[in-house]
Design a protein around this motif. Structure first.
Motif, PDB file in Angstrom:
ATOM      1  N   PHE A   1       2.272   1.803 -10.074  1.00 48.10           N
ATOM      2  CA  PHE A   1       1.249   2.386  -9.215  1.00 48.10           C
ATOM      3  C   PHE A   1      -0.124   2.201  -9.863  1.00 48.10           C
ATOM      4  O   PHE A   1      -0.337   2.608 -11.011  1.00 48.10           O
ATOM      5  CB  PHE A   1       1.538   3.861  -8.975  1.00 48.10           C
ATOM      6  CG  PHE A   1       2.689   4.100  -8.027  1.00 48.10           C
ATOM      7  CD1 PHE A   1       2.480   4.735  -6.819  1.00 48.10           C
ATOM      8  CD2 PHE A   1       3.972   3.673  -8.342  1.00 48.10           C
ATOM      9  CE1 PHE A   1       3.532   4.950  -5.934  1.00 48.10           C
ATOM     10  CE2 PHE A   1       5.035   3.887  -7.474  1.00 48.10           C
ATOM     11  CZ  PHE A   1       4.811   4.523  -6.263  1.00 48.10           C
TER      12      PHE A   1
ATOM     13  N   GLY B   1       0.817  -1.197   0.000  1.00 49.32           N
ATOM     14  CA  GLY B   1       0.000   0.000   0.000  1.00 49.32           C
ATOM     15  C   GLY B   1       0.858   1.257   0.000  1.00 49.32           C
ATOM     16  O   GLY B   1       2.075   1.209   0.211  1.00 49.32           O
ATOM     17  N   ARG B   2       0.209   2.394  -0.203  1.00 46.42           N
ATOM     18  CA  ARG B   2       0.961   3.647  -0.250  1.00 46.42           C
ATOM     19  C   ARG B   2       1.546   4.006   1.115  1.00 46.42           C
ATOM     20  O   ARG B   2       2.600   4.639   1.197  1.00 46.42           O
ATOM     21  CB  ARG B   2       0.054   4.775  -0.743  1.00 46.42           C
ATOM     22  CG  ARG B   2       0.782   6.118  -0.990  1.00 46.42           C
ATOM     23  CD  ARG B   2       1.920   5.909  -2.005  1.00 46.42           C
ATOM     24  NE  ARG B   2       2.665   7.114  -2.277  1.00 46.42           N
ATOM     25  CZ  ARG B   2       2.530   7.846  -3.400  1.00 46.42           C
ATOM     26  NH1 ARG B   2       1.667   7.482  -4.328  1.00 46.42           N
ATOM     27  NH2 ARG B   2       3.262   8.900  -3.599  1.00 46.42           N
ATOM     28  N   ARG B   3       0.879   3.602   2.191  1.00 41.86           N
ATOM     29  CA  ARG B   3       1.389   3.907   3.528  1.00 41.86           C
ATOM     30  C   ARG B   3       2.759   3.287   3.737  1.00 41.86           C
ATOM     31  O   ARG B   3       3.699   3.947   4.173  1.00 41.86           O
ATOM     32  CB  ARG B   3       0.411   3.406   4.589  1.00 41.86           C
ATOM     33  CG  ARG B   3       0.812   3.786   6.011  1.00 41.86           C
ATOM     34  CD  ARG B   3      -0.116   3.157   7.050  1.00 41.86           C
ATOM     35  NE  ARG B   3       0.064   3.802   8.332  1.00 41.86           N
ATOM     36  CZ  ARG B   3      -0.617   4.852   8.758  1.00 41.86           C
ATOM     37  NH1 ARG B   3      -1.532   5.398   7.971  1.00 41.86           N
ATOM     38  NH2 ARG B   3      -0.382   5.385   9.940  1.00 41.86           N
TER      39      ARG B   3
ATOM     40  N   ASP C   1      -4.660   1.846  -9.032  1.00 43.42           N
ATOM     41  CA  ASP C   1      -5.706   2.418  -8.181  1.00 43.42           C
ATOM     42  C   ASP C   1      -6.385   1.419  -7.256  1.00 43.42           C
ATOM     43  O   ASP C   1      -6.985   1.829  -6.259  1.00 43.42           O
ATOM     44  CB  ASP C   1      -6.790   3.083  -9.046  1.00 43.42           C
ATOM     45  CG  ASP C   1      -6.314   4.373  -9.682  1.00 43.42           C
ATOM     46  OD1 ASP C   1      -5.385   4.998  -9.142  1.00 43.42           O
ATOM     47  OD2 ASP C   1      -6.878   4.746 -10.723  1.00 43.42           O
TER      48      ASP C   1
ATOM     49  N   ASP D   1       5.456   4.919   1.518  1.00 43.52           N
ATOM     50  CA  ASP D   1       5.945   6.188   2.050  1.00 43.52           C
ATOM     51  C   ASP D   1       6.838   5.985   3.272  1.00 43.52           C
ATOM     52  O   ASP D   1       7.839   6.691   3.447  1.00 43.52           O
ATOM     53  CB  ASP D   1       4.770   7.096   2.407  1.00 43.52           C
ATOM     54  CG  ASP D   1       4.051   7.649   1.182  1.00 43.52           C
ATOM     55  OD1 ASP D   1       4.650   7.626   0.080  1.00 43.52           O
ATOM     56  OD2 ASP D   1       2.896   8.097   1.323  1.00 43.52           O
TER      57      ASP D   1
ATOM     58  N   SER E   1      -2.371   2.735  -4.828  1.00 47.13           N
ATOM     59  CA  SER E   1      -2.410   4.138  -4.415  1.00 47.13           C
ATOM     60  C   SER E   1      -3.206   4.958  -5.421  1.00 47.13           C
ATOM     61  O   SER E   1      -3.127   4.715  -6.622  1.00 47.13           O
ATOM     62  CB  SER E   1      -0.982   4.706  -4.314  1.00 47.13           C
ATOM     63  OG  SER E   1      -0.996   6.085  -4.033  1.00 47.13           O
ATOM     64  N   HIS E   2      -3.945   5.944  -4.920  1.00 43.87           N
ATOM     65  CA  HIS E   2      -4.624   6.887  -5.803  1.00 43.87           C
ATOM     66  C   HIS E   2      -3.701   8.028  -6.208  1.00 43.87           C
ATOM     67  O   HIS E   2      -4.071   8.859  -7.045  1.00 43.87           O
ATOM     68  CB  HIS E   2      -5.882   7.437  -5.126  1.00 43.87           C
ATOM     69  CG  HIS E   2      -6.934   6.399  -4.873  1.00 43.87           C
ATOM     70  ND1 HIS E   2      -7.506   5.647  -5.882  1.00 43.87           N
ATOM     71  CD2 HIS E   2      -7.500   5.956  -3.729  1.00 43.87           C
ATOM     72  CE1 HIS E   2      -8.385   4.812  -5.381  1.00 43.87           C
ATOM     73  NE2 HIS E   2      -8.403   4.969  -4.072  1.00 43.87           N
ATOM     74  N   ARG E   3      -2.517   8.044  -5.614  1.00 45.92           N
ATOM     75  CA  ARG E   3      -1.523   9.042  -5.993  1.00 45.92           C
ATOM     76  C   ARG E   3      -0.467   8.391  -6.884  1.00 45.92           C
ATOM     77  O   ARG E   3      -0.112   7.233  -6.675  1.00 45.92           O
ATOM     78  CB  ARG E   3      -0.852   9.624  -4.748  1.00 45.92           C
ATOM     79  CG  ARG E   3      -1.765  10.521  -3.913  1.00 45.92           C
ATOM     80  CD  ARG E   3      -1.010  11.025  -2.679  1.00 45.92           C
ATOM     81  NE  ARG E   3      -0.851   9.974  -1.680  1.00 45.92           N
ATOM     82  CZ  ARG E   3       0.240   9.810  -0.931  1.00 45.92           C
ATOM     83  NH1 ARG E   3       1.281  10.602  -1.102  1.00 45.92           N
ATOM     84  NH2 ARG E   3       0.280   8.849  -0.031  1.00 45.92           N
TER      85      ARG E   3
ATOM     86  N   VAL F   1       2.275  -0.895  -6.273  1.00 46.90           N
ATOM     87  CA  VAL F   1       1.811  -0.058  -5.172  1.00 46.90           C
ATOM     88  C   VAL F   1       0.356   0.324  -5.407  1.00 46.90           C
ATOM     89  O   VAL F   1       0.016   0.872  -6.459  1.00 46.90           O
ATOM     90  CB  VAL F   1       2.676   1.212  -5.039  1.00 46.90           C
ATOM     91  CG1 VAL F   1       2.222   2.038  -3.841  1.00 46.90           C
ATOM     92  CG2 VAL F   1       4.146   0.849  -4.901  1.00 46.90           C
TER      93      VAL F   1
END
Length: 209
Positions: free
Chosen positions: A123, A83-85, A125, A88, A107-109, A105
């Protein structure tokens, strides 16, 4: 294609980190044994860690029993999903995941601008796309889904073949749950892997369809 395995180190009460994303004693068994073992890409293992996100050049020392289990598992990984968490927290391991050649990953970013363009990080969604992408990238090798919110979503969607847990004898009381926000029952078969290491119990379950 290879299997999709949901995996992480976990406390007895089902947490992969505390509320501050600190893993506490969960990874101590990686350094408390007498058998050296090095991840295929010479990085630290999965999970958010406060003490060194890169881990380059670090060798681990686990029990002999853990080494016989963890080594082949690491070698069999073709791609991982996170996940994005977590991305990061560890800054994507600076483009060099602990094992496997590819990372997907959820992530919406998008990928950060200019971030390691040479690395095979993708990446997407949603978790369904993530699993499909990872399986294509991994070929006949294993896809590892990091436990937590993303792993729980993959399990709930019927996309996980096995659940692998490295259970450490500690009670957290609260924190980041292994199965994330999953809200209904899912039956697993009896564990087909039960290996006792030093301060860790390795378990693997097939997910019932």
């Amino acid at each position: 294609m290879g299997q999709v395995i949901m995996h992480n180190v976990v406390s007895l009460d089902g947490f992969i980190a505390d509320q501050n994303d600190d893993v506490g004693p969960l990874h101590e068994w990686y350094f408390s044994g007498d058998t050296p073992i090095t991840p295929p890409n010479n990085q630290r293992p999965d999970g958010p860690e406060k003490f060194d996100h890169s881990g380059a050049g670090v060798d681990f020392k686990v029990s002999g029993a853990s080494a016989e289990y963890v080594g082949p598992m690491w070698e069999g990984i073709g791609a991982s999903i996170m996940g994005r968490r977590l991305f990061d927290l560890v800054n994507g391991w600076e483009g060099q995941p602990p094992a496997g050649d590819h990372v997907v990953v959820v992530s919406h970013r998008p990928k950060p601008d200019g971030w390691h363009p040479e690395a095979s990080y993708h990446f997407v969604d949603d978790v369904t796309t993530a699993v499909a992408t990872a399986k294509e990238l991994a070929g006949d090798r294993t896809v590892i889904v990091n436990a937590g919110v993303v792993g729980g979503q993959a399990l709930a969607a019927g996309l996980v073949d096995e659940v692998a847990m490295d259970v450490v004898p500690v009670v957290f009381g609260s924190g980041r749950r292994y199965f994330g926000d999953i809200d209904r029952q899912h039956l697993l078969d009896d564990p087909h892997v039960v290996i006792q290491g030093d301060r860790v119990l390795h378990l693997r379950f097939t997910v019932r369809r």
